[in-house]
Motif scaffolding. Structure first.
Motif, mmCIF file in Angstrom:
data_model
loop_
_atom_site.group_PDB
_atom_site.id
_atom_site.type_symbol
_atom_site.label_atom_id
_atom_site.label_comp_id
_atom_site.label_asym_id
_atom_site.label_seq_id
_atom_site.Cartn_x
_atom_site.Cartn_y
_atom_site.Cartn_z
ATOM 1 N N LEU A 93 0.801 -1.399 -0.133
ATOM 2 C CA LEU A 93 -0.061 -0.087 -0.055
ATOM 3 C C LEU A 93 0.843 1.204 -0.053
ATOM 4 C CD1 LEU A 93 -1.007 1.102 3.364
ATOM 5 C CD2 LEU A 93 -0.143 -1.249 3.138
ATOM 6 N N CYS A 95 -0.806 5.188 -0.368
ATOM 7 C CA CYS A 95 -1.929 6.007 0.180
ATOM 8 C C CYS A 95 -2.835 5.283 0.944
ATOM 9 C CB CYS A 95 -2.555 6.931 -0.825
ATOM 10 S SG CYS A 95 -3.981 6.098 -1.721
ATOM 11 N N GLY A 96 -2.994 4.172 1.071
ATOM 12 C CA GLY A 96 -3.969 3.280 1.547
ATOM 13 C C GLY A 96 -5.533 3.286 1.373
ATOM 14 N N CYS A 130 -6.225 -0.094 -7.769
ATOM 15 C CA CYS A 130 -5.200 0.771 -6.891
ATOM 16 C C CYS A 130 -4.672 1.604 -7.757
ATOM 17 C CB CYS A 130 -4.121 -0.200 -6.206
ATOM 18 S SG CYS A 130 -2.619 0.588 -5.435
#
Ligand code: FES
Ligand code: FES
Length: 154
Positions: A93, A95-96, A130
């Motif tokens: 990850l 920015c998450g 993502c």
């Protein structure tokens, strides 16, 4: 209506047009489930409903009546869940934002395929987008999580 969230039975008052994600985030304040698109594309709203991964922006709350819902908040016990640990260790990850959904989809994937091939991982996470990682570390995290879960079982 009633549903079980992370092992706790909840009595809820919902409007007929309310989405499951609205109940989770707005009523129950479980904001680990993210809203990235509201149109079934990004997957960051993914939760487990009766052990199956679902996009909570795509389900009416009423459809979850009587169901057992698990969100990212319900995953860790005393320690992080092996999938959470693997995403952290493998830098799966940045920015998450996608991460809760990725992790819940991975949990579901590994229930079905304890030792997934690259193809199975790609297919299993096809509904999760993502924008940061380029997916390489996410795939590494899924493989590492599979190994960790296997080790715990032996
Ligand atoms: S918020 Fe549900 S798929 Fe994007
Ligand atoms: S880590 Fe930023 S969108 Fe996936």
């Amino acid at each position: 209506m009633q549903m079980t969230i992370n092992g706790q039975l909840k009595d809820l008052t919902v409007k007929d047009n309310m989405l499951l994600i609205e109940v989770i985030r707005d009523q129950l304040q479980l904001t680990g489930t993210h809203n990235g698109c509201d149109t079934t594309q990004c997957g960051c709203c993914t939760v487990l409903m009766d052990q199956q991964a679902v996009k909570s922006c795509t389900i009416l709350a009423r459809q979850a009546e009587g169901a057992s819902i698990q969100t990212i908040e319900g995953l860790a016990g005393e320690h992080l869940h092996p999938v959470q640990e693997a995403f952290s260790q493998e830098h799966g990850l940045q920015c998450g934002y996608c991460t809760p959904g990725m992790i819940m989809s991975t949990v579901y994937l590994l229930q079905r395929f304890p030792q997934p091939t690259d193809e199975q991982i790609k297919e299993g996470l096809a509904g999760n987008i993502c924008r940061c990682t380029g997916y390489v570390n996410i795939i590494a995290a899924v493989k590492s999580a599979a190994k960790k879960i296997q080790e715990v079982r032996v």
